[in-house]
Design a protein around this motif. Structure first.
Motif: not given
Length: 963
Positions: A790-797, A855-866, A924-929
């Motif tokens: 399954s894919y999580d399209y709302q993850s944070v990386c 300026a267009e994201g959050m204060d943190s440097r985290e990014r959205g990912c799958v 079984q661990e999550e990994e970035e796609c």
């Protein structure tokens, strides 16, 4: 008081402003208007903000001069909207933000609140908001062609990349797009996209990545670019979905002499069904007359982008041109459109907006012609949380839920719609088939035309819980969906059935309907909630639900319990301010569980059975843990409907075992008491109907139960046999720390529950492949386990590391100390070019680095990912299975048995006599796609629902074009 003459002047402007602090800590009035009005604001929990209901407020983008006559006039005439906003709220107090977004960029919103920039740099422009774009034009089919000939280099190439990226941001999920680069020949920028694709966030991200890597070479040939674009737009043989409305070509170039007239004669004249917009990018001396002619001859418009400051304005001006057919269409265009879910810029959270365009129908005095312009878009926000409150959340059971789908298949409400990072310029889009494990039956739910009034479907499928993604369960659900009147959404109810029955059963009724109507609520039931009873009756956790309007929610359950008790001393369960059904069930369940404590739990010695605790949880919201000291280590969600043990027990028969959730951290059996949760659903038949109102269970002491392992391992067949093989059985003795045999209990997800090897006790709860990879591979290879992804399209990386080769912008001129000391340098063109690049670095991600700019994201440097998650589940339900694992240099016998009425698999294996086998270790661990590195046809294109919006393009109306 303002002067009366000024107040009567038609140009008087009352602007609400919010003082801001400079770097020195001093307040700065950005407007410095002597006639501005500073208001008093009061906290309003409905808006999650300080508001003033007597006035509206105005926001103007930072790159627009606030004193221009156009803006002043806009402020003046929109002031009359304030009375309309106030009257609307009087008629309907549930209204939230009422907003008018002007085509000039002015935003007037009500009620007034101090404006707070969503990010450190205020780049807010209402014309770039998702709700404005969707309301200002009809769906579009767009092909962007980009000149990448050798003359396009340096600053011009960077301007062109930034311009194309901004153009993509003007598109919504109702639009379709493709991007091509051309010089001597044209080719799709993304080879996977052979046709137009939906302009959703995922596809636009792929385009932007390709645009960033564009390189300039070759000579310019407009004909190749236009030929590619027309064939994309006019290809009637393709089955690929598209908007089938406004068709347009956007050409970005630095200039040229060719007019490509023969191409237009072949594809577009005389009907001119495709508009052509041309953009001259960069500072150059080319003759722009051919570009102007191309645009005028094809019902388009010509724009110039000489510098970075012109990008934002000129890449959105074409929307005014597309708005003219809407103006002439009149009432056909005056329809409310509902947007995707997006993040409110004023702090309301996730919202949807009902929008309607506002037209200028006045006559032009100088030409005696009727205006054909869109003045702006009106919008009214509705918070997603408020819609959730109106859904039957607690009447569909723990595994039932309500959600809604828009015409593009995106969910409006869904338990798995939980975005973790918000980009204020983009909608929050989650496809229904991405929100759940994909299934062919769910494709029917997603693609059934919206016009069908009511539809019902019952089927079995695999379900996973977003809050506990380690497991998937096969469950029966009924999906019932119907259109939502007055919108383009469809509402869907997903409800479970008892017994996992393959045949339709009646839906779960409200419990009060099944119980005697005169069943009293005793005072003793309420008193058992008091903390002074916990020591003798066990600890009580109460689900944090909105039982009454005045009940204050709290993150700490003990604090919430005190709030609840304090409120119950003031009101009765039948009070009009309370949800009588929720309150009735809560207090009733308290009494029933209290009887369980008195008649059963208190009479048992838990240590004798190896129990650390016993517990019960009900759908009424009560969880009681006995004894009280066991609550200190209780980590389950106090809301039963969110607890994994509760929801899995309802979907599965028998006893569900679950070890502590762990990954790489090892437990210490000497210092930690390791508990294994065992739960099962309580089934009650009332009036011929079966309900599951509660889940009961125990928490096992792992060390005590390991001593009982030998009993579980007894094999009573062929006790006299001396030979063990794949087709025969023999006595297997699982003594603790046996030197010959490895004995394990695994759950249905492949996680370790119990082992006879003491060295494995600290690994309980880990995926079995991390404990014994060869044995887990053998079980998977023998079809005891299967797996789904399954894919999580709302993850944070974590952010992608950037290059450390220097801090200067790529390709930017870096002045020397001498340049700074030279006064002439400050007045040179190079100075302004550098400043433009600095400003661009704050606004455009491609100018400096590929990461999302702060300026267009959050204060943190985290990014959205799958993220991709692999789950394992039982497939082979045979009671007993023997196998021989051959590793080449050695082999061993393995015995596996499914334990009836549980989710456990008992595995016994000989110790491996050699180092091991060559296998692919299961994980079984999550990994970035990284989706954009894979060439594929997005599923969302194949299953797309055609938009239900009215198509209002130039082909339906005729009007005068002015350049």
């Amino acid at each position: 008081m303002l002067d009366e003459n000024i107040m009567q002047s038609p140009l008087t402007i009352l602007i609400v402003y919010s003082p801001q602090c400079t770097e020195d800590g001093e307040e700065e009035n950005l407007l410095e208007n002597p006639f501005s009005l500073e208001l008093e604001f009061v906290d309003d929990p409905n808006f999650k903000n300080k508001v003033n209901y007597s006035s509206s407020a105005v926001q103007i983008p930072t790159d627009i001069y606030k004193g221009s006559p156009t803006i002043l006039n806009e402020l003046n005439w929109t002031q009359s909207l304030e009375r309309l906003f106030i009257d609307n709220r009087r008629e309907d107090s549930s209204l939230r933000w009422q907003v008018f977004g002007s085509a000039t960029g002015v935003t007037r919103y009500y009620p007034a609140t101090p404006w707070k920039a969503p990010n450190k740099i205020d780049l807010y422009d209402v014309r770039r908001r998702p709700w404005y774009i969707q309301g200002a034009s009809s769906p579009k089919d767009m092909v962007i062609i980009v000149d990448v000939s050798g003359s396009v280099s340096g600053l011009t190439l960077k301007l062109m990349k930034a311009s194309v990226m901004e153009m993509l941001e003007t598109l919504t999920d109702d639009d379709y797009v493709n991007v091509a680069s051309f010089s001597e020949k044209a080719e799709a920028l993304v080879p996977c996209f052979k046709n137009l694709v939906q302009a959703n966030i995922r596809n636009k991200k792929i385009f932007k990545e390709a645009v960033f890597h564009m390189q300039a070479k070759g000579t310019t040939d407009y004909k190749s670019g236009f030929t590619f674009a027309f064939e994309q737009l006019l290809n009637v043989s393709t089955t690929a979905p598209r908007a089938f409305c406004n068709k347009m070509i956007m050409m970005f170039t630095d200039g040229g002499e060719d007019r490509a007239q023969d191409i237009f004669e072949k594809y577009n004249w005389p009907n001119k069904t495709v508009r052509v917009f041309t953009f001259s990018v960069g500072q150059h001396n080319y003759d722009v007359t051919p570009l102007q002619w191309i645009a005028c001859a094809n019902k388009g418009y010509y724009f110039e982008i000489p510098s970075i400051g012109a990008i934002r304005i000129n890449t959105q001006e074409y929307l005014d041109v597309l708005g003219r057919p809407m103006v002439l269409a009149g009432t056909r265009a005056k329809q409310v459109q509902w947007t995707n879910v997006y993040q409110d810029a004023l702090g309301l959270g996730l919202v949807i907006t009902g929008t309607m365009p506002v037209f200028n129908l006045t006559a032009d005095v100088s030409s005696s012609q009727v205006n054909q312009l869109i003045l702006g878009v009106m919008g009214v926000d509705i918070a997603i949380n408020e819609i959730k409150r109106k859904t039957p959340t607690y009447r569909l059971g723990a595994n039932g839920y309500t959600y809604a789908i828009d015409p593009n298949g995106y969910v409006l409400l869904h338990p798995n719609l939980q975005p973790k990072i918000f980009n204020f310029r983009k909608p929050v889009t989650l496809d229904f088939l991405d929100a759940e494990l994909e299934d062919s039956n769910k494709e029917e739910v997603r693609t059934t035309p919206r016009l069908i009034q009511t539809h019902m479907l019952l089927f079995s499928f695999y379900s996973n819980l977003s809050s506990f993604p380690r497991y998937i369960d096969e469950a029966w659900r009924t999906y019932t969906w119907t259109p939502v009147n007055g919108t383009n959404y469809r509402s869907v109810n997903s409800c479970c059935y008892p017994d996992n029955a393959p045949l339709p059963s009646p839906p779960l009724p409200d419990r009060p309907q099944l119980l005697p109507a005169n069943l009293p609520l005793s005072v003793a039931d309420f008193e058992s909630l008091l903390p002074n009873s916990f020591e003798s009756e066990g600890h009580v956790f109460i689900a944090p639900r909105e039982y009454c309007n005045e009940l204050e929610l709290a993150s700490n359950n003990t604090e919430f319990l005190f709030n609840f008790i304090a409120l119950m001393e003031k009101v009765t369960p039948d009070s009009k301010q309370c949800d009588n059904l929720l309150l009735h069930n809560l207090i009733l369940d308290t009494g029933i569980i209290g009887q369980l404590v008195d008649k059963v739990w208190k009479n048992k010695d838990l240590n004798t059975y190896g129990f650390l605790a016993v517990f019960a949880a009900t759908d009424g919201g009560i969880t009681r843990v006995f004894p009280n000291k066991a609550a200190e280590s209780w980590e389950e969600d106090p809301e039963p409907f969110n607890a994994s043990y509760y929801r899995r027990s309802l979907d599965n028969k028998g006893y569900i075992f679950r070890a502590p959730y762990r990954t790489d951290d090892l437990l210490n059996p000497e210092n930690d008491t390791i508990g294994v949760l065992v739960s099962t659903a309580v089934e009650i038949s009332v009036g011929g109907k079966t309900i599951k109102p509660a889940v009961v269970g125990v928490k096992l002491d792992l060390e005590a139960w390991t001593d009982k392992f030998k009993i579980l391992a007894s094999n009573h067949t062929d006790r006299q046999g001396s030979n063990c093989g794949p087709h025969s059985a023999c006595e297997m003795d699982c003594e603790a720390n046996s030197e010959d045999l490895l004995c394990y209990l695994l759950d249905d997800g492949g996680f370790l529950i119990m082992s006879n090897q003491k060295e494995d006790w600290n690994k309980v709860g880990m995926f079995f492949s991390e404990v014994e990879p060869y044995l887990m591979y053998a079980l998977y290879n023998s079809s005891f386990y299967n797996r789904k992804q399954s894919y999580d399209y709302q993850s944070v990386c974590e952010p992608i590391p950037t290059s450390s080769h220097g801090a200067a912008p790529r390709g930017a001129f870096v002045p020397t100390i001498a340049d700074f000391l030279n006064m002439a340098w400050w007045t040179s063109a190079a100075t302004w070019s550098l400043f433009q690049q600095v400003i661009a670095g704050m606004a455009y991600q491609s100018w400096f680095i590929t990461d999302e700019v702060l300026a267009e994201g959050m204060d943190s440097r985290e990014r959205g990912c799958v993220m991709i998650q692999t789950q394992y589940y039982f497939t082979n339900l045979n009671s007993t299975f023997n196998m021989l694992q051959d590793c080449g240099n050695c082999s061993r016998l393995i015995h596996a048995k499914k334990i009836n009425n549980t989710n456990l698999l008992f595995v016994v294996a000989e110790k491996m006599p050699c180092n091991g086998c060559e296998i692919d270790k299961l994980s079984q661990e999550e990994e970035e796609c990284i989706l954009w590195l894979v060439c594929f046809i997005p599923r969302t294109l194949q299953l797309l629902l055609l938009p239900t919006l009215n198509c209002l393009s130039f082909s339906f109306v005729l009007y005068r074009f002015i350049l």
